[in-house]
Design a protein around this motif. Structure first.
Motif, PDB file in Angstrom:
ATOM      1  N   SER A   1      12.471 103.463 -41.947  1.00  0.00           N
ATOM      2  CA  SER A   1      12.964 103.328 -40.596  1.00  0.00           C
ATOM      3  C   SER A   1      14.312 102.836 -40.090  1.00  0.00           C
ATOM      4  O   SER A   1      13.888 101.708 -40.050  1.00  0.00           O
TER       5      SER A   1
ATOM      6  N   ASP B   1      11.265 109.867 -48.650  1.00  0.00           N
ATOM      7  CA  ASP B   1      11.730 110.156 -47.466  1.00  0.00           C
ATOM      8  C   ASP B   1      11.160 111.004 -46.884  1.00  0.00           C
ATOM      9  O   ASP B   1      11.527 111.768 -45.805  1.00  0.00           O
ATOM     10  N   ASP B   2       9.890 111.842 -47.019  1.00  0.00           N
ATOM     11  CA  ASP B   2       9.220 112.608 -45.899  1.00  0.00           C
ATOM     12  C   ASP B   2       7.995 111.891 -45.736  1.00  0.00           C
ATOM     13  O   ASP B   2       6.517 111.837 -46.598  1.00  0.00           O
TER      14      ASP B   2
ATOM     15  N   ARG C   1      18.315  98.875 -48.144  1.00  0.00           N
ATOM     16  CA  ARG C   1      17.260  99.460 -48.852  1.00  0.00           C
ATOM     17  C   ARG C   1      16.961  98.848 -50.214  1.00  0.00           C
ATOM     18  O   ARG C   1      16.319  98.812 -51.090  1.00  0.00           O
TER      19      ARG C   1
ATOM     20  N   LEU D   1       9.199 103.657 -47.474  1.00  0.00           N
ATOM     21  CA  LEU D   1       9.338 104.148 -46.282  1.00  0.00           C
ATOM     22  C   LEU D   1       9.759 103.606 -45.337  1.00  0.00           C
ATOM     23  O   LEU D   1       8.931 102.774 -45.113  1.00  0.00           O
TER      24      LEU D   1
ATOM     25  N   TRP E   1      11.678 104.950 -53.329  1.00  0.00           N
ATOM     26  CA  TRP E   1      11.361 105.585 -51.676  1.00  0.00           C
ATOM     27  C   TRP E   1      11.762 107.053 -51.488  1.00  0.00           C
ATOM     28  O   TRP E   1      11.127 108.124 -52.421  1.00  0.00           O
TER      29      TRP E   1
END
Length: 267
Positions: free
Chosen positions: A132, A156-157, A139, A130, A154
């Motif tokens: 930021s 995303d939450d 990525r 994950l 990946w």
């Protein structure tokens, strides 16, 4: 491409990941370790005892944090020189969010939470990522590196990260406990311990391999090997009664997940 990864704190998990990368044929010169207590590094991997020495060597474009999450606030000030500019900070620290990483390493290019398990050593680990602050190319670079340890995906939450950690990161511990309990039950009923462990391990290994290769879900596979009125069905009836096994594992995963939130608050 992540050309040089500095592993800060190379304990059980970091060591397993490094072993997996080397087993996958990644050049050991692409890795370095910062760890004051590690006895030695694998051949070809640089080992630094002090952050200043690692900083002087330079060249790394990513760091991976492998120490205890409770040590983050204590250690972060001394690691600033290693985490600025174009460096991506990857973290194995359970419960530590991307926002917390950005707070203590504000100059980093981006921040990535990484959750593998010890099967990374044999290149069979799920690796949950994950991020930021990374662009698409970064990525892709992260995914390519961590995918060598098994299967990287990946997420995303971030609100689900602790639950995924409980399942895929802590899950091997629960499986080991099940194997031990299966062998222990056979021993209590009369089988010698060595034979019980050997058979339990072989059974779980074969069953998991078959499940992984099958298009049928594990629940349906369990029913497929359980003939009506047969021995397997009789045993499954015990596990299935009042959803006993299901409820036990829900409680197990909930406690593990909630510990992640506790670790985050403690940091």
């Amino acid at each position: 491409m992540i050309n040089q990864l500095l592993i800060i704190g190379c304990g059980n998990m970091g060591g397993a990941m490094l072993a997996g990368w080397l087993a996958a044929g990644v050049d050991p010169a692409r890795f370095a370790i910062l760890d004051p207590a590690l006895p030695e590094a694998p051949e070809g991997v640089a080992l630094y005892r002090e952050a200043a020495d690692a900083a002087a060597a330079g060249a790394h474009d990513a760091v991976m944090l492998g120490f205890k999450p409770q040590q983050l606030r204590q250690l972060a000030p001394g690691l600033q020189e290693l985490t600025g500019g174009d460096v991506t900070v990857c973290s194995l620290l359970a419960g530590i969010t991307c926002a917390q990483l950005a707070e203590v390493f504000p100059a980093a290019k981006g921040h990535v939470r990484v959750m593998p398990n010890l099967a990374a050593r044999i290149n069979k680990s799920p690796v949950i990522l994950l991020e930021s602050g990374l662009d698409e190319g970064a990525r892709d670079d992260c995914l390519a590196l961590y995918d060598k340890l098994g299967t990287a995906i990946w997420l995303d939450d971030e609100s689900r990260f602790d639950l995924v950690t409980a399942l895929a990161g802590s899950g091997p511990g629960f499986v080991y406990r099940f194997i031990d309990a299966l062998a222990g039950a056979a021993e209590e009923l009369g089988l010698d311990r060595a034979s019980a462990e050997q058979l339990a391990l072989a059974t779980v290994d074969g069953a998991s391999s078959l499940a992984a290769a099958s298009d049928t879900g594990p629940g349906a596979l369990a029913d497929r090997v359980a003939s009506p009125g047969g021995m397997t069905r009789e045993g499954l009836n015990v596990l299935d009664k009042d959803q006993a096994l299901h409820r036990l594992l829900v409680a197990t995963l909930r406690a593990t997940r909630d510990k992640g939130a506790e670790l985050s608050q403690g940091a």
